[in-house]
Motif scaffolding. Structure first.
Motif, PDB file in Angstrom:
ATOM      1  N   ARG A  20       0.830  -1.206   0.000  1.00 29.21           N
ATOM      2  CA  ARG A  20       0.000   0.000   0.000  1.00 29.21           C
ATOM      3  C   ARG A  20       0.869   1.263   0.000  1.00 29.21           C
ATOM      4  N   THR A  21       1.930   1.255   0.794  1.00 36.55           N
ATOM      5  CA  THR A  21       2.836   2.406   0.835  1.00 36.55           C
ATOM      6  C   THR A  21       3.596   2.543  -0.475  1.00 36.55           C
ATOM      7  N   ALA A  22       4.022   1.426  -1.060  1.00 40.37           N
ATOM      8  CA  ALA A  22       4.720   1.458  -2.343  1.00 40.37           C
ATOM      9  C   ALA A  22       3.806   2.025  -3.432  1.00 40.37           C
ATOM     10  N   ALA A  23       2.551   1.602  -3.454  1.00 38.32           N
ATOM     11  CA  ALA A  23       1.590   2.110  -4.439  1.00 38.32           C
ATOM     12  C   ALA A  23       1.379   3.614  -4.263  1.00 38.32           C
ATOM     13  N   SER A  24       1.299   4.064  -3.025  1.00 37.48           N
ATOM     14  CA  SER A  24       1.131   5.499  -2.751  1.00 37.48           C
ATOM     15  C   SER A  24       2.352   6.286  -3.210  1.00 37.48           C
ATOM     16  N   GLU A  25       3.548   5.751  -2.966  1.00 38.42           N
ATOM     17  CA  GLU A  25       4.773   6.419  -3.416  1.00 38.42           C
ATOM     18  C   GLU A  25       4.797   6.526  -4.939  1.00 38.42           C
ATOM     19  N   LEU A  26       4.407   5.448  -5.616  1.00 39.19           N
ATOM     20  CA  LEU A  26       4.369   5.482  -7.081  1.00 39.19           C
ATOM     21  C   LEU A  26       3.388   6.529  -7.591  1.00 39.19           C
ATOM     22  N   ALA A  27       2.204   6.545  -7.014  1.00 40.75           N
ATOM     23  CA  ALA A  27       1.184   7.509  -7.445  1.00 40.75           C
ATOM     24  C   ALA A  27       1.661   8.938  -7.236  1.00 40.75           C
ATOM     25  N   ALA A  28       2.302   9.206  -6.108  1.00 42.62           N
ATOM     26  CA  ALA A  28       2.797  10.560  -5.837  1.00 42.62           C
ATOM     27  C   ALA A  28       3.878  10.957  -6.852  1.00 42.62           C
ATOM     28  N   TYR A  46       6.722  -8.617  -3.251  1.00 44.82           N
ATOM     29  CA  TYR A  46       5.389  -8.109  -2.929  1.00 44.82           C
ATOM     30  C   TYR A  46       4.364  -9.225  -3.121  1.00 44.82           C
ATOM     31  N   ASP A  47       3.432  -9.325  -2.201  1.00 44.95           N
ATOM     32  CA  ASP A  47       2.330 -10.277  -2.331  1.00 44.95           C
ATOM     33  C   ASP A  47       1.361  -9.725  -3.373  1.00 44.95           C
ATOM     34  N   PRO A  48       1.195 -10.410  -4.510  1.00 43.27           N
ATOM     35  CA  PRO A  48       0.321  -9.864  -5.552  1.00 43.27           C
ATOM     36  C   PRO A  48      -1.123  -9.692  -5.107  1.00 43.27           C
ATOM     37  N   ARG A  49      -1.574 -10.495  -4.147  1.00 41.87           N
ATOM     38  CA  ARG A  49      -2.952 -10.348  -3.647  1.00 41.87           C
ATOM     39  C   ARG A  49      -3.115  -9.059  -2.845  1.00 41.87           C
ATOM     40  N   ALA A  50      -2.037  -8.537  -2.309  1.00 40.88           N
ATOM     41  CA  ALA A  50      -2.088  -7.253  -1.596  1.00 40.88           C
ATOM     42  C   ALA A  50      -1.716  -6.097  -2.516  1.00 40.88           C
ATOM     43  N   LEU A  51      -0.794  -6.337  -3.445  1.00 45.31           N
ATOM     44  CA  LEU A  51      -0.328  -5.268  -4.326  1.00 45.31           C
ATOM     45  C   LEU A  51      -1.390  -4.863  -5.349  1.00 45.31           C
ATOM     46  N   THR A  68       5.137  -9.243 -12.427  1.00 46.90           N
ATOM     47  CA  THR A  68       6.244  -9.426 -11.499  1.00 46.90           C
ATOM     48  C   THR A  68       7.523  -9.637 -12.293  1.00 46.90           C
ATOM     49  N   THR A  69       8.642  -9.513 -11.608  1.00 49.15           N
ATOM     50  CA  THR A  69       9.945  -9.639 -12.244  1.00 49.15           C
ATOM     51  C   THR A  69      10.833 -10.573 -11.433  1.00 49.15           C
TER      52      THR A  69
END
Length: 79
Positions: A20-28, A46-51, A68-69
């Motif tokens: 959730r924090t990583a997604a927020s950082e990306l969006a910002a 990252y857990d894909p079910r959460a990401l 994923t990579t």
């Protein structure tokens, strides 16, 4: 985290370990309101079910494609 200054393509690499924090950082960094498409490559740490829902929420209204990579090249080199 810094996004590149290119008009057509922006790049960013979050430092957060939580999805959730990583997604927020990306969006910002990517400013999705001005983007037509977001393509992301995520570490298998990252857990894909959460990401997936975190990315969907952070980029609501923007088309998003991702996968994923086995590793990523970023501002800190290969990891």
């Amino acid at each position: 985290m810094q996004a590149s200054a290119h008009d057509a393509v922006r790049r960013a690499a979050p430092s957060a370990r939580g999805p959730r924090t990583a997604a927020s950082e990306l969006a910002a960094a990517l400013q999705p309101d001005s983007r037509e498409l977001v393509v992301f490559f995520a570490s298998p740490d990252y857990d894909p079910r959460a990401l997936a829902p975190a990315i969907a929420e952070a980029f609501e209204g923007t088309r998003v494609n991702g996968c994923t990579t086995a590793g990523e090249f970023g501002p800190c080199g290969y990891r």
